[in-house]
Structures are given as C-alpha cells and as structure tokens.
Enzyme design. Structure first.
Site, PDB file in Angstrom:
ATOM      1  CB  THR A 200       6.641   5.306   6.178  1.00  0.00           C
ATOM      2  OG1 THR A 200       5.989   4.996   4.736  1.00  0.00           O
ATOM      3  CG2 THR A 200       5.491   5.568   6.755  1.00  0.00           C
TER       4      THR A 200
ATOM      5  CG  ASP B 281       1.456   0.955   3.655  1.00  0.00           C
ATOM      6  OD1 ASP B 281       1.990   1.530   2.578  1.00  0.00           O
ATOM      7  OD2 ASP B 281       2.341   0.778   4.945  1.00  0.00           O
TER       8      ASP B 281
HETATM    9  N1  GLY Z   1       4.864   3.082   2.518  1.00  0.00           N
HETATM   10  C1  GLY Z   1       4.232   4.526   1.957  1.00  0.00           C
HETATM   11  C2  GLY Z   1       3.431   3.905   0.471  1.00  0.00           C
HETATM   12  O1  GLY Z   1       3.540   3.152   0.075  1.00  0.00           O
HETATM   13  O2  GLY Z   1       3.366   5.006   0.685  1.00  0.00           O
END
Ligand code: GLY
Length: 331
Positions: A190, A221
């Site tokens: 991310t 998340d």
């Molecule tokens: N942190 C990105 C995801 O788990 O989609």
C-alpha cells in the site's frame, strides 16, 4: 523439540511485553511534552520506497495550492499511475479470478473522509474517494456502485488488461493457486501518506490494489477509515501497510491516533499499536507483515512494523529520505 514456529511465537510474545513503545501504567500521559526537538512543519510521510516520489509531488502541490488535502491526493496519484507498481493502482496484481480491484481512502483533520473499495477500471481511486467525501452524503462506496459513481462523475474507465508482469506472475500463481502472503513484496505494498501543513492542518490518503491473488471481493484495511487511515487535527494522523486483516482487527490507524491523543509520541504510538496487533494475531504472525507510520500535530513522526524490511519516506524542508522502520521481530 521446540519448533522454529513455536520458538518465534514464544520469543515474540515475551518480547511484545517488553516493547519500548508500551508506556508504563501511571505515566502522566496527558501532560506529555514534545519528546523530540526534531519537529517539522510542513511534514509529509509516506510508506515504502515509492513514498519518495510521491512525497516530492505532494510537497510541490502543497506549495502550489496551499492545501494539504490536495497534497496527499496528488502525492499518492503518482504511485497509482506508476506501471512499475504491482501493489497500487490498475497495474497491480489481480485477485484469484484475474481481476484487479482497488481500495482507497482519504481523510481531513476535521473528520471529513471518503473511501472506495473493490472498485474496477478506475485509474485514480484516491480521487474517487475524495469525490465520495465531497459530493455524497456517504463515506464509502463499494464495487459496482463505486464504478457507477465514477462514470457519473466523468471518470474515464480503463480497459481491464493486466500489466504483462502481473499477468506473468498470475499465470505462475495459477499453477498451484495457493495463497501465501508474502512479507514485504519487493519492498512495497500500500501507499499511505500523512501530511501536516505549516498551520497545523493534517490530512492523509491510502491506496492499494490489495493482496495479490486475494479472493474476489476481499477488501483490506486501506479503504476502512480507522483501520488503514485516520486523521484528527487535535491529535495526529496515521496510516497502515501490510496484511489488512491484522490491521482491521485492531482498528489500527485509529488506535495509533488515540494513543497520540493520550500523550504518546508518534513512534511510541506505532510501537504500542504493533504490540497490540501481534497480540491479537498470534496464530500466524511470523508470516504476516504490518506497519504503521504516524505524525502528530507538533510535527513529530514515527514508524514501526512487525517484521524487518518496512521503510518509509520522510519529506520536510531539510530533504526527502527513506528511513528503515524498527520492528518487533528482528532479522
Ligand atoms: N494493506 C493492504 C491490504 O491488506 O489490502
């Protein structure tokens, strides 16, 4: 005999009790003074290597427009549009059906926020998330509804063609079709960005194509306000990266901001949130990476992760540099 897995579990569980970020009971947190003389306004911090380029854009936009919200939006758009990014934007890894679906969120320090999840064909989901915040009475739009909103707002829809490298990896994955999370995928995941302007206004953004080869419909998340991103002008801003499920379980970014509100420095808050995350995800934590970055309203920053390998980019008047995050597990 103690297996490696048992050993890792017992060492991490005992070490989590000793984490430096866990503030002792009874400390007068509310009267905390700034712990570092290193405070910066403006300040932009974002996750991973790709954060360097994104920070430069954010800095430029902040100085052009004076808007920290514009800055965090335009900053992460650089990564969304980068064909080299396998974990953010439409060039990212597909899900197990071979379809790229994107998640993004954006938030201002006054509490305004917007997000989109499980959206297809939109090159800049972060801009769509901002549009949800500014043009609808809602916070989050999902899937086909988000795509329809994009069409209504005049967003061009991109053709659904996998990037050749993503397609190659997907075909390789299909041979066994077994899902295994990969820690620190090529040193990125991310992109989450948090920013503070010279007047104390905070904003944040977070955008991803999510886990490679995830189940169709899986949402991580990043688009969940409080999990992947949280911002409050009264306290600070935080964003997350890594295995979304572990972060959602502890409302991770909200937790980091609340810890700062209660007196922790950004570094202490990230460390304490990671200790909580480890505690609530004990079953498979040796295979799961997660990390937080945070800034507070004074212009301090911090970052911490479960495993080594996480880094983040810090931009202020003095420069734009990558910092390696400390972690609970050691090399
Ligand atoms: N942190 C990105 C995801 O788990 O989609």
């Amino acid at each position: 005999m103690t297996s490696r897995r048992t050993f890792l579990k017992s060492s991490i569980l005992s070490s989590s009790l000793l984490l430096p970020g866990v503030v002792k009971k009874g400390a007068n947190l509310l009267s905390r003074q700034k712990q570092s003389e290193k405070t910066y306004k403006p300040l932009i911090v974002s996750t991973w290597n790709h954060g360097l380029e994104a920070n430069e854009k954010a800095w430029e936009v902040l100085h052009q427009t004076g808007s920290i919200l514009d800055a965090v939006e335009e900053g992460v758009k650089v990564t969304e549009a980068d064909p080299a990014s396998r974990t953010v934007g439409l060039y990212g890894f597909p899900d197990r059906e071979g379809i790229v679906t994107l998640d993004a969120s954006i938030m201002k320090g006054n509490g305004d926020c917007g997000s989109v999840c499980f959206v297809r064909q939109v090159k800049h989901p972060i801009t769509l998330a901002r549009r949800v915040m500014e043009k609808t009475p809602h916070v989050m739009l999902a899937g086909e509804g988000a795509r329809q909103f994009a069409i209504a707002e005049g967003f061009p829809l991109e053709e659904e063609v996998l990037h050749p490298e993503s397609e190659k990896d997907y075909k390789e994955w299909l041979k066994e079709a077994e899902y295994r999370p990969v820690i620190n995928i090529e040193n990125h995941d991310t992109i989450g960005m948090v920013g503070l302007d010279a007047y104390g206004n905070l904003a944040g953004s977070c955008t991803t194509s999510g886990l490679a080869f995830k189940m169709h419909g899986r949402v991580g998340d990043s688009p969940i306000i409080g999990a992947g991103l949280y911002v409050d002008n009264e306290a600070g801003a935080a964003t997350a990266t890594g295995m979304g499920e572990t972060i959602i379980k502890i409302c991770g970014s909200f937790l980091v901001v609340e810890l700062m509100r209660n007196g922790r420095s950004p570094q202490e808050a990230c460390e304490e949130a990671i200790a909580r995350l480890i505690d609530k995800n004990r079953d498979n934590i040796e295979n799961m990476q997660a990390g937080f970055i945070a800034i507070n309203k004074d212009g301090e920053y911090g970052g911490y992760a479960v495993h080594p390998g996480f880094n983040y980019a810090v931009k202020h008047e003095g420069g734009n540099e990558l910092e390696d995050a400390k972690s609970s597990f050691k090399e």
